[in-house]
Each structure stands twice: as C-alpha cells, then as structure tokens.
Write a protein that holds these residues in place. Sequence first.
Motif, mmCIF file in Angstrom:
data_model
loop_
_atom_site.group_PDB
_atom_site.id
_atom_site.type_symbol
_atom_site.label_atom_id
_atom_site.label_comp_id
_atom_site.label_asym_id
_atom_site.label_seq_id
_atom_site.Cartn_x
_atom_site.Cartn_y
_atom_site.Cartn_z
ATOM 1 N N GLU A 88 41.630 46.691 48.842
ATOM 2 C CA GLU A 88 41.545 45.492 48.018
ATOM 3 C C GLU A 88 40.240 45.451 47.241
ATOM 4 O O GLU A 88 40.185 44.997 46.100
ATOM 5 C CB GLU A 88 41.697 44.240 48.883
ATOM 6 C CG GLU A 88 43.117 43.996 49.353
ATOM 7 C CD GLU A 88 44.120 44.007 48.203
ATOM 8 O OE1 GLU A 88 43.886 43.304 47.197
ATOM 9 O OE2 GLU A 88 45.129 44.724 48.300
ATOM 10 N N ARG B 259 40.677 47.889 44.359
ATOM 11 C CA ARG B 259 41.592 47.305 43.369
ATOM 12 C C ARG B 259 40.862 46.276 42.506
ATOM 13 O O ARG B 259 40.996 46.256 41.279
ATOM 14 C CB ARG B 259 42.796 46.660 44.073
ATOM 15 C CG ARG B 259 43.773 45.999 43.098
ATOM 16 C CD ARG B 259 44.961 45.389 43.804
ATOM 17 N NE ARG B 259 45.902 46.412 44.263
ATOM 18 C CZ ARG B 259 46.097 46.747 45.533
ATOM 19 N NH1 ARG B 259 45.398 46.142 46.497
ATOM 20 N NH2 ARG B 259 46.980 47.666 45.852
ATOM 21 N N ILE C 237 38.440 48.037 40.067
ATOM 22 C CA ILE C 237 39.139 48.637 38.936
ATOM 23 C C ILE C 237 39.469 47.570 37.896
ATOM 24 O O ILE C 237 39.233 47.760 36.690
ATOM 25 C CB ILE C 237 40.414 49.360 39.401
ATOM 26 C CG1 ILE C 237 40.039 50.675 40.097
ATOM 27 C CG2 ILE C 237 41.365 49.628 38.235
ATOM 28 C CD1 ILE C 237 41.210 51.375 40.777
ATOM 29 N N ALA C 238 40.010 46.448 38.336
ATOM 30 C CA ALA C 238 40.352 45.372 37.403
ATOM 31 C C ALA C 238 39.107 44.859 36.688
ATOM 32 O O ALA C 238 39.117 44.631 35.463
ATOM 33 C CB ALA C 238 41.051 44.237 38.148
ATOM 34 N N HIS C 239 38.028 44.680 37.438
ATOM 35 C CA HIS C 239 36.768 44.213 36.852
ATOM 36 C C HIS C 239 36.230 45.232 35.851
ATOM 37 O O HIS C 239 35.775 44.861 34.748
ATOM 38 C CB HIS C 239 35.748 43.978 37.969
ATOM 39 C CG HIS C 239 34.368 43.687 37.486
ATOM 40 N ND1 HIS C 239 34.041 42.534 36.800
ATOM 41 C CD2 HIS C 239 33.220 44.401 37.586
ATOM 42 C CE1 HIS C 239 32.745 42.553 36.492
ATOM 43 N NE2 HIS C 239 32.237 43.679 36.963
ATOM 44 N N TRP D 89 41.065 57.305 31.850
ATOM 45 C CA TRP D 89 40.183 57.058 32.997
ATOM 46 C C TRP D 89 39.700 58.380 33.555
ATOM 47 O O TRP D 89 40.496 59.285 33.813
ATOM 48 C CB TRP D 89 40.951 56.285 34.070
ATOM 49 C CG TRP D 89 40.158 55.984 35.314
ATOM 50 C CD1 TRP D 89 39.897 56.834 36.353
ATOM 51 C CD2 TRP D 89 39.531 54.737 35.657
ATOM 52 N NE1 TRP D 89 39.147 56.196 37.309
ATOM 53 C CE2 TRP D 89 38.912 54.904 36.912
ATOM 54 C CE3 TRP D 89 39.448 53.495 35.032
ATOM 55 C CZ2 TRP D 89 38.214 53.885 37.555
ATOM 56 C CZ3 TRP D 89 38.755 52.467 35.667
ATOM 57 C CH2 TRP D 89 38.144 52.673 36.912
ATOM 58 N N LEU E 226 46.092 52.967 42.556
ATOM 59 C CA LEU E 226 45.649 51.650 42.126
ATOM 60 C C LEU E 226 45.608 51.543 40.607
ATOM 61 O O LEU E 226 45.952 50.495 40.039
ATOM 62 C CB LEU E 226 44.269 51.351 42.715
ATOM 63 C CG LEU E 226 44.211 51.275 44.246
ATOM 64 C CD1 LEU E 226 42.781 51.037 44.715
ATOM 65 C CD2 LEU E 226 45.133 50.180 44.778
ATOM 66 N N LEU E 227 45.209 52.610 39.939
ATOM 67 C CA LEU E 227 45.222 52.604 38.479
ATOM 68 C C LEU E 227 46.642 52.517 37.941
ATOM 69 O O LEU E 227 46.914 51.805 36.965
ATOM 70 C CB LEU E 227 44.550 53.872 37.949
ATOM 71 C CG LEU E 227 43.035 53.945 38.091
ATOM 72 C CD1 LEU E 227 42.554 55.373 37.810
ATOM 73 C CD2 LEU E 227 42.336 52.965 37.162
ATOM 74 N N GLU F 3 49.196 51.172 39.426
ATOM 75 C CA GLU F 3 49.659 49.803 39.658
ATOM 76 C C GLU F 3 49.076 48.845 38.629
ATOM 77 O O GLU F 3 49.753 47.914 38.179
ATOM 78 C CB GLU F 3 49.266 49.357 41.066
ATOM 79 C CG GLU F 3 50.028 50.057 42.177
ATOM 80 C CD GLU F 3 49.503 49.688 43.555
ATOM 81 O OE1 GLU F 3 48.532 48.894 43.636
ATOM 82 O OE2 GLU F 3 50.053 50.191 44.553
ATOM 83 N N HIS F 4 47.823 49.058 38.257
ATOM 84 C CA HIS F 4 47.190 48.185 37.267
ATOM 85 C C HIS F 4 47.856 48.340 35.904
ATOM 86 O O HIS F 4 48.102 47.357 35.195
ATOM 87 C CB HIS F 4 45.695 48.514 37.169
ATOM 88 C CG HIS F 4 44.921 47.584 36.289
ATOM 89 N ND1 HIS F 4 44.896 47.712 34.915
ATOM 90 C CD2 HIS F 4 44.151 46.501 36.571
ATOM 91 C CE1 HIS F 4 44.145 46.752 34.390
ATOM 92 N NE2 HIS F 4 43.688 46.013 35.373
#
Length: 315
Positions: A145, A148, A151-153, A169, A180-181, A183-184
């Motif tokens: 988490e 995740r 990455i979003a930030h 990336w 995770l990328l 999924e984003h």
Amino acid sequence: MVNPYDPAMSGYPRDMVGYGRNPPDPRWPGGALLALNIVVNYEEGGESSVLHGDPQSVAFLTEHITAPIVGRRALTAESLWEYGSRVGFWRLWRVLTRRRLATTCYGVTMALGRNPEAVAAMNEAGWEIASHGLRWNIDAPADEEGERAEIAHTLALHQEITGAPALGWYNRSSARTYKLLSEHGGLLYFADNYADDLPFWADVAGTPELFVPYTLEANDMRFAVPGGFPDGDAFFIYLKDTFDVLYRDGQEGRPRMMSLGLHGRLAGRPGRTAALERFLDYVGSHERVWVASRADIARHWRANFPPPATIVQRW
C-alpha cells in the motif's frame, strides 16, 4: 518424456527465447534500418543525502568513488551532482537541440521539481519526459500500500511539474512495481528492462504491458564504475561499434533499436561531450536512421504489433 524446463509446462515466468532466430521487421517509419533513442537522465537533486532525510550520502555513479558518508553531508559528492544540473544538463541540451534530435528524459520527480528552468527547456525542445521515480536509487516503501501510494503521488507530481502526464516509467523499485503501475494505468511503456533490441510484450499480473528495453552499456554511467570507459575515445568507439552492428542488422533485414544513456554530471563534462558529438555526427552521416523518443517507439509498436495471444514473459 515431458520437458520439465518447458515454460508452458512448468510455469517458469522468464522468456529465454524472445524473438529467436527471426525477429519481426519493426517497419520503422521511413524504412529506417535502425531506431535510435537518446535518453538524458535527470537525477540531480533527487539522490541520497542527509538533506533529503536519508541516513547517508550518494556514492553510486559519482566521480568521487568512495563509500557513502553516513550522518552528514558529503560536499564533494553534492558538488559533483550539482555540476550535472547547473552545467552538464545545459551542455547536453544544446548539443541535442542544435541537431534537432528527439530525446527522452528519465526525470526523477524530486530533481525535476528543483529546477523549473530545465523542465521548461525540455518542453521547449519537445522532449518526452518519462518518470524515473520519486527519488533516485532509493528503495520503495516496504509495504504494498505504501508503494502504491508513492506511485500515485509520483505520477501526479510529475504531471504537475512537467505539465503533461508521464507516458513511460523507468524505476523498478520492487518485485511488485510493474503490477502496481499496471493497476494504476495510463502508461504506454515500461523501460526498466535490458532483455532485447526490440520492444516486446509481457504479462504483468494478467495484463499485457509493453516493454521498451533500455541499456546499461551504451551508457555514460560506465565512466563512473570500475572497469568502465577510461576516456571519451573508448566511449565513442563503443557507441560507434554498437551502431554499426545494429545498422548492419537492419541492412540484412533485421532492423533494431539502439538506446543511448546520458547524464549531465557524466557526459555533460566537456571532455566527454566531445566524444558524444563525434558519435552524433557519425549517426547523422547515415540516412536510414529514425531518431525517436521512447513514447514514439511505443506508439509505433502498439499500432503495428498488438499483444500476442500467448505471452511467455510474466511479472
């Protein structure tokens, strides 16, 4: 007898075969025999430092090869890195823009945020600015988490700083980063891979994702590692030899891709920039070369080579 090493039977996630004897014709634009991607890594200001809350100074890919200094500032290392953002970046920028060469920047978000003028210059020149992570060579949060959220930030801050979303990336922080990328979403390609001379598809947690491989050897980082390039002549010869073999592959019906990795604090030093200029002039003496950003290469591959029905490589 069943072959116990057959990936289809064993579930082995690595693809040891790739395109094999007959790689696909990438059909580069204009009938190019070689696609050349030039990368300028912008990392200065995002490296390990007690000023950034880290326990020790940066030591990797630094001219002053020494052990990290723990618990206090390393002024020699700091100034060597500052050269990259203050001087070396601008030298590379002028060399590349003078020749109107498409370029990709691998931008560390923290570093980009500390130099708006450099970001403006990249945008002015039409460079692609891909994400090189929030920090340079710093481990991701230990928990899923946490990574995740980072990455979003990172991607949100990248867009705010550069004015456009990252399309690529280059910063695999953990074994789960790709998942995770994926999924984003929103990325055209991943670049933290060195397994081929052409883009390829891989299965990332059930989703086909495009990888545009990079290089750690046709890369000025080898000026700052033991056994690397001793001088500009060695750098030039290696780049020229790499180009010549890949260009010949194209002449023989197997067009390829070449990556060239640069850093302001390394190739931006004048004695090395001279070798880079010799190489770029050599490239310019060949007609059938497509100098392209990684995003353009990814768009071309996606348009011409959709994901295959069966993908061996899995993450």
